[in-house]
Write an enzyme that holds these catalytic residues in place. Structure first.
Site, PDB file in Angstrom:
ATOM      1  N   ASP A 104      10.304  41.726  27.801  1.00  0.00           N
ATOM      2  CA  ASP A 104      11.574  41.804  28.535  1.00  0.00           C
ATOM      3  C   ASP A 104      11.565  42.975  29.509  1.00  0.00           C
ATOM      4  OD1 ASP A 104      12.442  39.678  27.000  1.00  0.00           O
ATOM      5  OD2 ASP A 104      13.346  40.967  25.471  1.00  0.00           O
ATOM      6  N   THR A 156       1.469  19.594  41.898  1.00  0.00           N
ATOM      7  CA  THR A 156       2.475  18.855  42.663  1.00  0.00           C
ATOM      8  C   THR A 156       1.951  17.539  43.221  1.00  0.00           C
ATOM      9  OG1 THR A 156       1.905  20.233  44.580  1.00  0.00           O
ATOM     10  CG2 THR A 156       3.817  20.889  43.273  1.00  0.00           C
ATOM     11  N   GLY A 200       0.707  23.509  48.559  1.00  0.00           N
ATOM     12  CA  GLY A 200       1.743  23.424  47.551  1.00  0.00           C
ATOM     13  C   GLY A 200       1.300  24.035  46.246  1.00  0.00           C
ATOM     14  N   LYS A 218      -1.199  17.007  45.135  1.00  0.00           N
ATOM     15  CA  LYS A 218      -1.925  17.037  46.413  1.00  0.00           C
ATOM     16  C   LYS A 218      -3.152  16.126  46.361  1.00  0.00           C
ATOM     17  CE  LYS A 218      -2.311  21.524  46.134  1.00  0.00           C
ATOM     18  NZ  LYS A 218      -1.448  21.770  44.956  1.00  0.00           N
ATOM     19  N   THR A 219      -3.927  16.229  45.300  1.00  0.00           N
ATOM     20  CA  THR A 219      -5.111  15.374  45.179  1.00  0.00           C
ATOM     21  C   THR A 219      -4.722  13.906  45.061  1.00  0.00           C
ATOM     22  OG1 THR A 219      -6.287  17.187  44.074  1.00  0.00           O
ATOM     23  CG2 THR A 219      -7.204  14.982  43.832  1.00  0.00           C
ATOM     24  N   THR A 257       0.397  24.397  42.215  1.00  0.00           N
ATOM     25  CA  THR A 257      -0.480  23.562  41.397  1.00  0.00           C
ATOM     26  C   THR A 257       0.330  22.482  40.687  1.00  0.00           C
ATOM     27  OG1 THR A 257      -0.237  25.110  39.561  1.00  0.00           O
ATOM     28  CG2 THR A 257      -2.108  25.430  41.011  1.00  0.00           C
ATOM     29  N   HIS A 295      18.091  40.459  18.189  1.00  0.00           N
ATOM     30  CA  HIS A 295      17.464  40.557  19.513  1.00  0.00           C
ATOM     31  C   HIS A 295      17.738  39.295  20.333  1.00  0.00           C
ATOM     32  CE1 HIS A 295      14.196  41.791  22.362  1.00  0.00           C
ATOM     33  NE2 HIS A 295      14.143  40.476  22.544  1.00  0.00           N
ATOM     34  N   GLU A 296      17.504  38.135  19.746  1.00  0.00           N
ATOM     35  CA  GLU A 296      17.701  36.889  20.496  1.00  0.00           C
ATOM     36  C   GLU A 296      19.173  36.656  20.811  1.00  0.00           C
ATOM     37  OE1 GLU A 296      15.310  35.409  21.825  1.00  0.00           O
ATOM     38  OE2 GLU A 296      13.704  36.400  20.724  1.00  0.00           O
TER      39      GLU A 296
END
Length: 617
Positions: free
Chosen positions: A498, A202, A198, A204-205, A200, A421-422
């Site tokens: 972009d 998520t 899976g 698992k450990t 990183t 621009h934004e």
């Protein structure tokens, strides 16, 4: 309990051994070079003029031969006559009185050499001890696995939320460890190995520790990189030692985190014909898995986010019998994870679990835990009594866009450029039917190099995207550059990121997804990077493609980008008055949330479906 040799027995044994060797060497050296004689013989040597440099002590008299005497250089005798020193001048021999050392000074002189060697040995061992993770030089072949006995992992399945399918798969492992006979009554055997795959973060450990906590068995935890060292054969020795420890403590669980550091396919990254230490360690791991007796009660759990690079021999049935995907949680999973972590903080009445779960699409379990902690820190900074929904909103912005730079203010010209621009991104996103919601637009610098940002978050979990949706996303990405060209007549360097993202997406559409009508449904890209890593990568053209095909692919990518740019320009030109009005408001307020942005853009002319894309000849 077995006492480690190098911790309790190694140093005393080594000290005694060195001291014994030193004393033995001193004794042998004295026997070779020193002649012990009676006092009468010593006096005869004096009369004959064979001695010089006489040293008279309280009980012993010694001298050196003027020339080697049967291989001896020194003669020693017990002093019988105290008046012997007075007759030295009669024999014409120089002499001097010496004070004989006591037993303590002799012992210290004997131990000086061994202590120096021991100190040097201890210093070097401590250096290696720090570099090799605590095993020391004498224990360099021992496993560095951390052992959590029985329920000391402190984690149960109730502490792991949002991965119900993975927990259901691992519940069988727990049942086998608790009662092997009951679950083997029909002839079923316990899986030898379970691979947790899976992205990183998520969990698992955490899942592996929960399995040990539920089963109540010893849990041996180690990273795949801890097997490989600078000394040849150390990795294989540590693999053997790890499995021996687990068998002695059975039933038990061995957990290897980051298995890809150890289990990478043989031949990758090594010289042709080479056989490096990592491959030798992997071979030993394969041997140990083959020798596993399911009745012993030892289960191997491993975690990786790079399953595609693992050696095929490691993944075959009989070694890792079960492969469990631990993926990013969906909306209900995020709700469950947030509920677990939010129980540890004080929440305000306006806290809305469903709303936070809805706006955190794509967040893994570790991201959600960090979000709750970040929101609590935001509330702490403003000295609040509880964490509010607004604190979570600010925390999401800090995670997604970066930390706000309060001292990185822009000049008026740059502020105007960034605002247009934004808003080029925001207005094209609002005008297109299949883009993500625009939650906020800001021209306050954030993070590293971001002079402003347009925050878009999906409203639902998506696993597939149609061609029209990808073209809309391309249009939004190029909307900022299109606004700069429309208003200022030329682009700026602010659109570099972009362009990179848009180019990568366009190449994906052509090379991987077969979305160019001229090239047809053909995949021209090499095998993509692991989908679990989460790192965007530019697709690479397969070597099988001809130069003519490569030119057609470049033309198709340029056509997609050119069409998206033209489409964004048309949207902004059709809404130019609204663009100017919204830009003025953004420059005045510096930040516009979703509500304010929708109020300012009421009556926005929406764009239709994308037209047919024509390639440049």
């Amino acid at each position: 309990m077995k006492i480690p040799f190098d911790r309790w027995l190694g140093w005393p044994t080594l000290l005694l051994l060195l001291l014994g060797l030193w004393l033995l060497g001193s004794s042998l050296r004295d026997q070779r070079t020193v002649e012990a004689v009676p006092y009468s013989v010593f006096e005869q040597y004096l009369r004959d003029g064979q001695l010089t440099d006489v040293q008279v002590g309280d009980q012993v008299i010694s001298a050196r031969f003027t020339s080697p005497h049967d291989g001896k250089a020194t003669v020693v005798a017990e002093l019988v006559e105290p008046a012997m020193a007075e007759r030295m001048s009669h024999y014409g021999v120089s002499y001097r009185r010496v004070r004989e050392s006591n037993w303590l000074s002799q012992l210290l002189s004997w131990m000086a050499g061994p202590l120096l060697l021991l100190g040097f040995w201890y210093f070097m061992s401590r250096r290696i001890d720090g570099q090799q993770g605590g095993a020391g030089f004498l224990g360099i072949g021992r496993s560095h696995a951390k052992v959590y006995m029985e329920k000391s992992t402190g984690v149960r399945f109730d502490d792991v939320a949002g991965v119900d399918e993975a927990k259901a798969e691992l519940q069988e492992i727990v049942d086998f460890l608790r009662d092997p006979k009951a679950h083997g009554r029909l002839g079923a055997r316990m899986p030898k190995g379970v691979l947790l795959m899976g992205p990183t973060g998520t969990g698992k450990t955490l899942l592996a520790r929960a399995v040990a906590g539920e089963a109540g068995v010893p849990f041996f935890s180690i990273s795949g990189s801890e097997f490989i060292e600078m000394f040849v054969g150390v990795g294989a020795a540590r693999v053997r030692d790890l499995f021996e420890q687990a068998r002695a403590a059975a039933p038990a669980i061995i957990f290897i985190d980051e298995l890809d550091a150890l289990g990478k396919a043989r031949g990758m990254g090594a010289l042709v014909g080479g056989h490096d230490e990592r491959e030798q360690t992997l071979n030993q791991l394969l041997v140990e898995l083959d020798g596993f007796d399911p009745s012993v009660g030892v289960v191997l759990l491993a975690a990786t986010n790079r399953p595609e690079i693992l050696d095929p021999a490691l993944l075959r049935a009989g070694r890792f019998d079960r492969q469990v995907l631990v993926d990013r949680p969906d909306r209900s999973g995020r709700r469950a994870i947030l509920r677990v972590h939010a129980a540890k903080v004080r929440l305000a009445p306006d806290w809305d679990l469903d709303q936070v779960a809805a706006i955190t699409v794509g967040f893994a379990g570790a991201d959600l835990a960090n979000l709750v902690n970040e929101a609590a820190l935001v509330a702490t900074r403003r000295r609040a009594d509880a964490v509010t929904l607004a604190d979570f909103t600010i925390a999401i912005e800090r995670i997604v866009a970066g930390i706000e730079k309060k001292h990185g203010l822009l000049g008026e010209d740059e502020k105007r450029l960034v605002a247009y621009h934004e808003l080029g991104h925001a207005l094209t996103a609002l005008a297109l039917p299949s883009t993500d919601r625009v939650q906020k637009v800001s021209i306050v610098p954030h993070g590293i190099g971001a002079l402003g940002y347009t925050l878009q978050r999906p409203s639902e979990d998506r696993h597939l995207q149609r061609r029209t949706e990808l073209i809309d996303r391309l249009t939004v990405l190029l909307g900022g550059r299109a606004a700069e060209e429309l208003v200022f007549g030329e682009p700026s360097t602010g659109a570099a990121d972009d362009l990179a993202r848009a180019t990568g997406m366009a190449r994906d559409m052509v090379l991987r997804f077969g979305m160019d009508e001229g090239l047809g449904p053909v995949a021209y890209a090499d095998a993509p990077a692991s989908p679990l890593v989460g790192l965007p990568a530019m697709p690479t053209l397969s070597e099988r493609a001809s130069p003519a095909t490569a030119e057609r692919i470049d033309a198709a990518v340029q056509a997609l980008l050119g069409h998206a740019r033209q489409r964004a320009t048309e949207i902004l030109r059709d809404n130019r008055e609204m663009l100017d009005r919204t830009a003025a408001a953004l420059m005045a307020q510096e930040t516009l949330d979703e509500e304010a942005l929708l109020a300012l853009t009421a009556g926005l002319r929406a764009a239709g479906r994308p037209a047919a894309i024509r390639q440049v000849a």
